[in-house]
Design a protein around this motif. Sequence first.
Motif, PDB file in Angstrom:
ATOM      1  N   MET A  74       0.844  -1.195   0.000  1.00  0.00           N
ATOM      2  CA  MET A  74       0.000   0.000   0.000  1.00  0.00           C
ATOM      3  C   MET A  74       0.876   1.240   0.000  1.00  0.00           C
ATOM      4  O   MET A  74       1.843   1.332   0.739  1.00  0.00           O
ATOM      5  N   LYS A  75       0.547   2.183  -0.834  1.00  0.00           N
ATOM      6  CA  LYS A  75       1.315   3.419  -0.927  1.00  0.00           C
ATOM      7  C   LYS A  75       0.882   4.349   0.197  1.00  0.00           C
ATOM      8  O   LYS A  75      -0.265   4.760   0.280  1.00  0.00           O
ATOM      9  N   THR A  76       1.793   4.682   1.089  1.00  0.00           N
ATOM     10  CA  THR A  76       1.487   5.588   2.189  1.00  0.00           C
ATOM     11  C   THR A  76       2.424   6.773   2.114  1.00  0.00           C
ATOM     12  O   THR A  76       3.633   6.623   2.238  1.00  0.00           O
ATOM     13  N   LEU A  77       1.876   7.963   1.892  1.00  0.00           N
ATOM     14  CA  LEU A  77       2.668   9.162   1.707  1.00  0.00           C
ATOM     15  C   LEU A  77       2.133  10.280   2.578  1.00  0.00           C
ATOM     16  O   LEU A  77       0.957  10.335   2.882  1.00  0.00           O
ATOM     17  N   PHE A  78       3.014  11.180   2.946  1.00  0.00           N
ATOM     18  CA  PHE A  78       2.581  12.400   3.600  1.00  0.00           C
ATOM     19  C   PHE A  78       3.226  13.571   2.894  1.00  0.00           C
ATOM     20  O   PHE A  78       4.415  13.551   2.610  1.00  0.00           O
ATOM     21  N   CYS A  79       2.424  14.577   2.560  1.00  0.00           N
ATOM     22  CA  CYS A  79       2.905  15.705   1.787  1.00  0.00           C
ATOM     23  C   CYS A  79       2.514  17.005   2.456  1.00  0.00           C
ATOM     24  O   CYS A  79       1.545  17.063   3.201  1.00  0.00           O
ATOM     25  N   PHE A  80       3.275  18.059   2.171  1.00  0.00           N
ATOM     26  CA  PHE A  80       2.913  19.393   2.603  1.00  0.00           C
ATOM     27  C   PHE A  80       2.171  20.077   1.475  1.00  0.00           C
ATOM     28  O   PHE A  80       2.595  20.026   0.333  1.00  0.00           O
ATOM     29  N   ALA A  85       6.245  -4.281   1.266  1.00  0.00           N
ATOM     30  CA  ALA A  85       6.981  -4.827   2.405  1.00  0.00           C
ATOM     31  C   ALA A  85       7.761  -6.087   2.062  1.00  0.00           C
ATOM     32  O   ALA A  85       8.722  -6.443   2.757  1.00  0.00           O
ATOM     33  N   SER A  86       7.367  -6.762   0.969  1.00  0.00           N
ATOM     34  CA  SER A  86       8.063  -7.982   0.548  1.00  0.00           C
ATOM     35  C   SER A  86       9.162  -7.707  -0.468  1.00  0.00           C
ATOM     36  O   SER A  86       9.799  -8.639  -0.967  1.00  0.00           O
ATOM     37  N   GLY A  87       9.359  -6.427  -0.795  1.00  0.00           N
ATOM     38  CA  GLY A  87      10.394  -6.062  -1.745  1.00  0.00           C
ATOM     39  C   GLY A  87       9.960  -6.106  -3.195  1.00  0.00           C
ATOM     40  O   GLY A  87      10.802  -6.011  -4.093  1.00  0.00           O
ATOM     41  N   ASN A  88       8.656  -6.244  -3.431  1.00  0.00           N
ATOM     42  CA  ASN A  88       8.137  -6.302  -4.795  1.00  0.00           C
ATOM     43  C   ASN A  88       7.723  -4.912  -5.274  1.00  0.00           C
ATOM     44  O   ASN A  88       7.158  -4.119  -4.514  1.00  0.00           O
ATOM     45  N   LEU A  89       7.989  -4.628  -6.549  1.00  0.00           N
ATOM     46  CA  LEU A  89       7.606  -3.351  -7.130  1.00  0.00           C
ATOM     47  C   LEU A  89       6.121  -3.365  -7.467  1.00  0.00           C
ATOM     48  O   LEU A  89       5.639  -4.267  -8.154  1.00  0.00           O
ATOM     49  N   PRO A  93      -3.796  -2.464  -6.364  1.00  0.00           N
ATOM     50  CA  PRO A  93      -4.146  -3.857  -6.061  1.00  0.00           C
ATOM     51  C   PRO A  93      -3.387  -4.433  -4.873  1.00  0.00           C
ATOM     52  O   PRO A  93      -3.962  -5.156  -4.055  1.00  0.00           O
ATOM     53  N   ALA A  94      -2.094  -4.119  -4.769  1.00  0.00           N
ATOM     54  CA  ALA A  94      -1.307  -4.659  -3.662  1.00  0.00           C
ATOM     55  C   ALA A  94      -1.777  -4.124  -2.322  1.00  0.00           C
ATOM     56  O   ALA A  94      -1.637  -4.779  -1.288  1.00  0.00           O
TER      57      ALA A  94
END
Length: 214
Positions: free
Chosen positions: A1-7, A153-157, A189-190
């Motif tokens: 899962m893409k987790t980002l924090f931005c200003f 977390a498993s190192g997969n792109l 999807p991931a």
Amino acid sequence: MKTLFCFTALAGILGLVILDCGAPMDPVGGLHSNGGSNSITRAGKPATGCRTIQDGGLMDSAGNPLTLGFDQFGYNYQAHEFNGTYDSVDRVLDGKYWGQTGDYVDDRLRMKWSDDWLSNKDCTGDGKLDRDGASGISKGWLTNQVEGDYVDASGNLQHYTYFVKIVWVGLGGSLWGQYEVIQEVNNDPAGGYHGLQFKAAAPGFGLNDHWTQQ
């Protein structure tokens, strides 16, 4: 899962706030040009009372003259569009997003906005592109479309896309105090996200008749 924090900041309304990158963006250095009175004085005000990008004398947030078409950062103020990356949003190509680093910095970002969100004219004589005339408040609508990759977390792109629409609704809005998200689409999807996440009952680009017609 893409987790980002931005200003991100909403010029003229809020100070700096921290949002998840899944939230819609209005980068203050991007969608709000910043010019001084000297540039207006040199060029002279057009007879129509409004200065256009074609007339010259309008500046971006870094003090560079605005020109027609896409600039090196991905902004096309005439067409109400940005097509670049998180890195180029702040108009500094340094591999960072407003000084922050992360794997999202090179993700593609496309924004489109209505004339009431940010005009391609200066009719107030302050050397800046207008936001709803003299009010200085971005009204109308804004969309964000993001596409990028990340390592899980498993190192997969993994690959993801994200899309959001927001509109101005006036005081009391749940986003930035005056706005609402009316549609959100997340394909990751991931991370367990597949398509439409939310859509308001209102049609088009708004929660009232004025913005729906645009």
